[in-house]
Design an enzyme around this catalytic site. Structure first.
Site, short mmCIF file in Angstrom:
data_model
loop_
_atom_site.label_atom_id
_atom_site.label_comp_id
_atom_site.label_asym_id
_atom_site.label_seq_id
_atom_site.Cartn_x
_atom_site.Cartn_y
_atom_site.Cartn_z
N GLY A 46 30.98 43.49 39.30
CA GLY A 46 31.85 44.62 39.02
C GLY A 46 31.46 45.24 37.69
CD GLN A 51 32.32 46.20 32.06
OE1 GLN A 51 32.63 46.47 33.22
NE2 GLN A 51 31.78 45.05 31.70
CB CYS A 92 33.27 40.02 31.15
SG CYS A 92 33.37 41.78 30.83
CG LEU A 93 28.16 42.38 33.89
CD1 LEU A 93 27.75 43.61 34.69
CD2 LEU A 93 27.08 41.31 33.96
CG HIS A 134 37.45 41.53 35.05
ND1 HIS A 134 37.38 40.37 34.30
CD2 HIS A 134 36.42 42.31 34.63
CE1 HIS A 134 36.36 40.47 33.45
NE2 HIS A 134 35.77 41.63 33.63
CD GLU A 135 34.84 45.22 36.53
OE1 GLU A 135 34.64 45.98 35.55
OE2 GLU A 135 34.30 44.11 36.62
CG HIS A 138 36.31 46.32 31.55
ND1 HIS A 138 35.97 45.87 30.30
CD2 HIS A 138 35.88 45.37 32.42
CE1 HIS A 138 35.35 44.71 30.40
NE2 HIS A 138 35.29 44.37 31.67
#
Length: 168
Positions: A46, A51, A92-93, A134-135, A138
């Site tokens: 994701g 991000q 997480c990225l 989660h996304e 962000h």
């Protein structure tokens, strides 16, 4: 398509709240393509536009094992269908190398626009529901580390800041 740079915690740009997309035009479609390329290369499941330092409400996801189930959520809104929380070790990225247990509802409904600008509503469960929440965090300027104790969050911040200094 192009690979975009992924911001890493504690970059303050990750805390900016994303604005709604007014029109799904060629610029947004190119952003979506670039986000998929970036996410798959990372690799991740994701990615929110925040991000990659684009502060618009765009999310791409693909929880499949073979990158064959790409999903797009533009201007997503969520309704929790079941208050029961599920535990999941989230990564997480933007917080590379760290995984921590976070509790989130595992059954939600989402209303969003797809890549063609068409509205859809869908019920999501399990990993898909958790990943989308989660996304969406962000897009709201929130990271999974915000669910952790201050001590854990500070430890992660310190390790990532040290890694950033070593790369510089």
């Amino acid at each position: 398509m192009a690979r975009l740079s992924i911001l890493e915690f504690p970059d303050p740009r990750l805390r900016k709240v994303a604005e709604p997309v007014n029109e799904v035009d060629s610029r947004i479609k190119t952003l979506i393509d670039d986000m998929f390329e970036t996410m798959y290369a990372a690799p991740g499941i994701g990615l929110a536009a925040t991000q990659v330092d684009v502060h618009e409400r765009v999310i791409v996801m693909d929880i499949s094992d073979n990158q064959q189930a790409p999903r797009v959520f533009i201007n997503p809104t969520v309704v929790i269908l079941d208050e029961t929380l599920g535990e999941y070790d989230e990564g997480c990225l933007s917080v590379p190398g760290f995984y921590e247990t976070v509790n989130r509802p595992t059954r939600i409904a989402v209303t969003a626009l797809n890549k063609e600008g068409e509205t859809f509503t869908e019920e999501l469960q399990g990993l898909m529901a958790i990943c989308l929440q989660h996304e969406i965090d962000h897009l709201e300027g929130k990271l999974f580390v915000d669910y952790l104790s201050p001590l854990k969050r500070q430890r992660i911040r310190g390790k990532l800041e040290k890694a950033h200094r070593q790369r510089a």
